[in-house]
Write an enzyme that holds these catalytic residues in place. Structure first.
Site, PDB file in Angstrom:
ATOM      1  N   HIS A  85       0.853  -1.193   0.000  1.00  0.00           N
ATOM      2  CA  HIS A  85       0.000   0.000   0.000  1.00  0.00           C
ATOM      3  C   HIS A  85       0.882   1.234   0.000  1.00  0.00           C
ATOM      4  O   HIS A  85       1.814   1.341   0.788  1.00  0.00           O
ATOM      5  CB  HIS A  85      -0.904   0.026   1.240  1.00  0.00           C
ATOM      6  CG  HIS A  85      -1.764   1.255   1.278  1.00  0.00           C
ATOM      7  ND1 HIS A  85      -2.962   1.335   0.592  1.00  0.00           N
ATOM      8  CD2 HIS A  85      -1.580   2.455   1.867  1.00  0.00           C
ATOM      9  CE1 HIS A  85      -3.481   2.541   0.777  1.00  0.00           C
ATOM     10  NE2 HIS A  85      -2.660   3.236   1.543  1.00  0.00           N
ATOM     11  N   ASP A 164     -15.113   2.510   7.327  1.00  0.00           N
ATOM     12  CA  ASP A 164     -14.083   3.393   6.786  1.00  0.00           C
ATOM     13  C   ASP A 164     -14.606   4.177   5.589  1.00  0.00           C
ATOM     14  O   ASP A 164     -14.300   5.351   5.422  1.00  0.00           O
ATOM     15  CB  ASP A 164     -12.839   2.596   6.383  1.00  0.00           C
ATOM     16  CG  ASP A 164     -11.815   3.529   5.750  1.00  0.00           C
ATOM     17  OD1 ASP A 164     -11.336   4.420   6.470  1.00  0.00           O
ATOM     18  OD2 ASP A 164     -11.546   3.410   4.544  1.00  0.00           O
ATOM     19  N   ARG A 171     -14.382  12.633   6.747  1.00  0.00           N
ATOM     20  CA  ARG A 171     -13.109  13.302   7.071  1.00  0.00           C
ATOM     21  C   ARG A 171     -12.686  14.220   5.936  1.00  0.00           C
ATOM     22  O   ARG A 171     -12.128  15.299   6.156  1.00  0.00           O
ATOM     23  CB  ARG A 171     -12.022  12.250   7.333  1.00  0.00           C
ATOM     24  CG  ARG A 171     -12.215  11.525   8.668  1.00  0.00           C
ATOM     25  CD  ARG A 171     -11.354  10.279   8.735  1.00  0.00           C
ATOM     26  NE  ARG A 171      -9.965  10.557   8.479  1.00  0.00           N
ATOM     27  CZ  ARG A 171      -9.123   9.701   7.875  1.00  0.00           C
ATOM     28  NH1 ARG A 171      -9.526   8.507   7.489  1.00  0.00           N
ATOM     29  NH2 ARG A 171      -7.876  10.038   7.674  1.00  0.00           N
ATOM     30  N   SER A 186      -7.614   3.604   9.025  1.00  0.00           N
ATOM     31  CA  SER A 186      -8.332   3.547   7.750  1.00  0.00           C
ATOM     32  C   SER A 186      -7.605   2.619   6.775  1.00  0.00           C
ATOM     33  O   SER A 186      -8.199   1.698   6.195  1.00  0.00           O
ATOM     34  CB  SER A 186      -8.414   4.969   7.180  1.00  0.00           C
ATOM     35  OG  SER A 186      -8.774   4.967   5.830  1.00  0.00           O
ATOM     36  N   LYS A 190      -8.656  -1.772   5.968  1.00  0.00           N
ATOM     37  CA  LYS A 190      -8.963  -2.310   4.631  1.00  0.00           C
ATOM     38  C   LYS A 190      -7.984  -3.415   4.248  1.00  0.00           C
ATOM     39  O   LYS A 190      -8.361  -4.438   3.677  1.00  0.00           O
ATOM     40  CB  LYS A 190      -8.931  -1.176   3.597  1.00  0.00           C
ATOM     41  CG  LYS A 190     -10.145  -0.269   3.713  1.00  0.00           C
ATOM     42  CD  LYS A 190     -10.066   0.934   2.800  1.00  0.00           C
ATOM     43  CE  LYS A 190      -9.057   1.935   3.283  1.00  0.00           C
ATOM     44  NZ  LYS A 190      -9.189   3.282   2.746  1.00  0.00           N
TER      45      LYS A 190
HETATM   46  N1  URA Z   1      -5.817   6.531   2.498  1.00  0.00           N
HETATM   47  C1  URA Z   1      -6.769   5.866   3.178  1.00  0.00           C
HETATM   48  O1  URA Z   1      -7.222   4.809   2.760  1.00  0.00           O
HETATM   49  N2  URA Z   1      -7.232   6.402   4.310  1.00  0.00           N
HETATM   50  C2  URA Z   1      -6.780   7.551   4.812  1.00  0.00           C
HETATM   51  O2  URA Z   1      -7.227   7.961   5.859  1.00  0.00           O
HETATM   52  C3  URA Z   1      -5.794   8.231   4.103  1.00  0.00           C
HETATM   53  C4  URA Z   1      -5.312   7.691   2.947  1.00  0.00           C
END
Ligand code: URA
Length: 426
Positions: A85, A164, A171, A186, A190
């Site tokens: 990621h 999320d 947010r 967050s 995932k």
């Molecule tokens: N990417 C995400 O998936 N969540 C965040 O809070 C910031 C970047």
């Protein structure tokens, strides 16, 4: 009757207190189900941004976000699963060559990706430049492709960490994206829900990244590495420079073309360097330390895996990339050396050209983007092309030209170049 009143939970954090496990479980679940209002969750998110969270609070918050949806079971996949990621940057196309490369070396990469917003691009938008390619897969299709090809890049399904999905959108419009506990939970909720066995994080630092300085990036990386470990996902992080765009292209089709060059054994040195650094970390984390990703790029195995991966999702890997009708080449005014190319300003330029979106419902232009002719440190003569801007409509060019002009500086002497990989945390 509800277990807690949202306002009491908000007050605890507002006053610098520590939320209990039960409060966290309740507020995340109740928000997901619509029982806590957006304005209450916004206040809580702001309190978290200002007051922070303890490590146990972040771990519990992450667990509650995972529990808000399904957790995929990748046990039908016999190869070790490992994902990557990136916290997002400008010209960051690394997922495209990296996913098939790791698959070609024996790993299985379950890459659930997103779309771009603002000045950072999205992997799915880039891949949709390929005619026929499909981002949406069912869970069964996802697991079958992962088992058979070893590489999948697709959209995350609605069932994965729905808390999320809702909270991130909130947010985004309440100035609370930047809270490290919320970013870490967050991202990790995932990735953990996706079921990967191991994870390598590319935490970007610099003007084009979320994290503008190394201390914040280090804190985010450490938080995520701990969260992964606590959930049984072996996690390591690289802090990497995002003060300059990665490679020579920023956009959608142009980044696919550059990724294919890397898979063919060429491509810009920084893209190759980061792809290989992340591949080595992923293969190590997956328990495949003897794999040789450099050889897989050289001998065509990574390209074969790319072609299989694209075809499996309906794409034609041989289709020509669409080209933009409007091209403006910008040339150096003086002799010297390219001193800097600011990632944020170039990201905004690409966005103004149509490569990115301002609202998540907006379409993106496939051929629009920036192609750099020089990198920082390169010598230039007056009149040499520095970069070109590509757009579908000429009206897109003036605003992009103004941004791009701010991004590039030429100096009489070559400056010191900072390393691309800044630090490893794991
Ligand atoms: N990417 C995400 O998936 N969540 C965040 O809070 C910031 C970047």
């Amino acid at each position: 009757m509800s277990a807690f009143a949202a306002v009491d939970v908000i007050r605890v954090k507002r006053d610098g207190g520590v939320l209990s496990d039960a409060q966290i479980d309740w507020v995340v679940d109740a928000y997901t189900r619509g029982l806590v209002a957006d304005e209450q969750m916004s206040a809580l998110a702001m309190a978290i941004l200002l007051r922070g969270m303890t490590a146990p609070e972040i771990a519990r918050w992450t667990a509650a976000m995972i529990a808000s949806g399904e957790r995929l079971d990748l046990s039908p996949v016999s190869r070790p699963t490992v994902d990557k990621h990136s916290t997002g940057g400008v010209g960051d196309k690394i997922t495209l060559p990296l996913t098939p490369l790791v698959a070609a070396c024996g790993g299985a990469v379950p890459q659930l990706s997103g779309r771009g917003l603002g000045h950072t691009g999205g992997t799915l938008d880039k891949l949709e430049s390929i005619p026929g390619w499909r981002a949406a897969l069912s869970n069964d299709e996802f697991i079958t492709q992962l088992r058979d090809v070893g590489a999948v890049i697709c959209a995350a399904g609605e069932g994965l960490a729905p808390a999320d999905r809702k909270l991130y959108a909130l947010r985004d419009v309440t100035g609370t994206v930047e809270a490290i506990p919320l970013i870490a939970s967050s991202i990790m909720s995932k990735k953990i829900a996706e079921g990967t066995g191991a994870l390598v994080l590319d935490v970007k630092v610099g003007s084009g990244a979320f994290m503008k300085n190394v201390d914040d990036a280090r804190e985010l990386a450490r938080t995520m590495v701990e969260l992964g470990g606590a959930h049984g996902v072996k996690t390591v992080a690289l802090l990497t420079d995002m003060s300059t765009p990665l490679g020579l292209t920023i956009g959608n089709a142009v980044e696919v073309t550059e990724s294919v060059e890397v898979l063919a054994g060429g491509g810009p040195a920084d893209v190759v360097e980061l792809t290989l650094a992340l591949a080595r970390e992923m293969l190590d984390a997956a328990g495949l330390p003897d794999a040789d990703p450099e050889a897989a790029l050289r001998d065509g195995r990574a390209m074969d895996a790319w072609r299989r991966m694209i075809r499996a999702q309906g794409g034609d890997p041989d289709a020509p990339m669409p080209t933009a009708p409007e091209v403006e080449v910008v040339r150096a005014e003086t002799d010297g050396f390219v001193d800097s190319i600011d990632a944020y300003a170039m990201g905004v330029a690409a966005w103004r050209l149509g490569a990115g979106r301002a609202r998540k419902e907006d379409p993106v232009s496939i051929p629009a983007g920036v192609v750099l002719h020089k990198r920082p440190g390169d010598p230039v003569r007056a009149g040499d092309p520095l970069y070109e801007l590509r757009a579908e409509h000429a009206g897109r060019l003036p605003a992009a030209l103004a941004e791009a002009a701010r991004a590039v500086t030429v100096a009489p002497a070559a400056g010191e170049r900072a390393p691309l990989v800044i630090e490893r945390i794991g």
